[in-house]
Design a protein around this motif. Sequence first.
Motif: not given
Length: 453
Positions: A299, A357, A303
């Motif tokens: 992540q 996410t 992100i």
Amino acid sequence: MSSSDTLTFSETDRPGITPGTARRVTIASFVGTSLESYDFYLFAYFSAFFVGPLFFAPLGSFGEVLAAFLTIAAGFVIRPLGAIVFGHLGDRIGRRATLLITISIMGVSTGLVGLLPTYAVAGWFGAIALVLLRLIQGLSLGGEWGGSILLATEYANPKRRGFYASLPQLGSPVGSILSAVVFIALPLMLTQAQIAEWGWRIPFLTAIPLLLVSLYLRWSIDETPVFKNLVATNSRDRFPLADVLRNSPIPFLIAIGAAVLGIGSYSLMNTYMVNYGTATLGFSFNDLLIATTIGGLLQLVTIPLFGVWANRIGSARVVAIGAVGTLLITFPMYWFLQFATFPILVGTMIIGGILPTLSWAGLGGLMADLFPSRNRYSALSVAYSIAALLTAFIPAITLTLGHATGNAWWHPGIILAIMSVITLVAAGFAARRKPIIDELPIPAPAETAAATA
């Protein structure tokens, strides 16, 4: 203010804001959310494995786990109150000053958890104090997230708002990784008896030095140009939340719905699954922490990439795509997980983490686009806190559903699917709305030169 002396920042960068300033602000915002997430995940892992035996032992095996999960929920129950208080302060006294207060409360209350007496030492006193500290954490959390998003986005060109709004979201995987690493490292340094006796306190006490770092970084930055302009033009709302509810009720509801999947999926994957994986599927606690850490590391890359994507297609569309993807993989993911192999566990944490996410990375930009600057802190904080409250009972509800269905493989999927649908509908409505762009005065040449000197 006339159109001749204002700029719409969809056309240019923030005047007078240097790249170095923007980086410092982003780092201060990111470090604060990392500490918030670290504290949250410490408590989540702690609740899934240690809280019951240490503080609620007389309630029995099922009762102590349920009590631990409800202790987590207690912090979310009070969170909207903290959002109202600190959201009001953020719109009245400033983003920076409010964030200094919230991070201080969070760090101190987390550190104090590491000093609590257990049930064996002080009976129910420790459990009561634990719940009280969780409530104090919840108050500070109510104002932390919205302020961090504004700190990053109100320095940024709105063309890049999606990207900058995604960067504070990195705090969640960083907090998850740090807390998981701590709990992975403890058994390597201490015996199980030592961990149960006193070693569990160490992770909570580390919140104090992390707090000092966060305070230094936030103290070293200036107030956002957007809030400065609100003060200079006497445009602050007297009662910002009342203004939100009166003039922006639909955007407010959209913001709440859009946040459900991003927040709730973490509670499901990082709290409930830790207990379910050890108690029912037969994984070791370390297996689950390692799988969670692998997902969190990935992540850290995805992100910011999702943030760049949000710049191109809009934050609301990124949130919607994440909700659709999560909905599609929900039941296949939990069906595979019943085979209880470590590679499947890692794959579940990666896939079940990455798709939600998408919704998490785009959330800050989506919500910032919905509200004007005069009440944005209150709007973001309260909407986010209500969504957090709605999802606070996800571990307890999923535990109860599993208990009622004999832990049928699909029972966590029901919860994740419902959250996905709610967020998908909200993101669809958000995508149809025109983003609200701040206008600021063009600084005089001398001011610009001084800012770039």
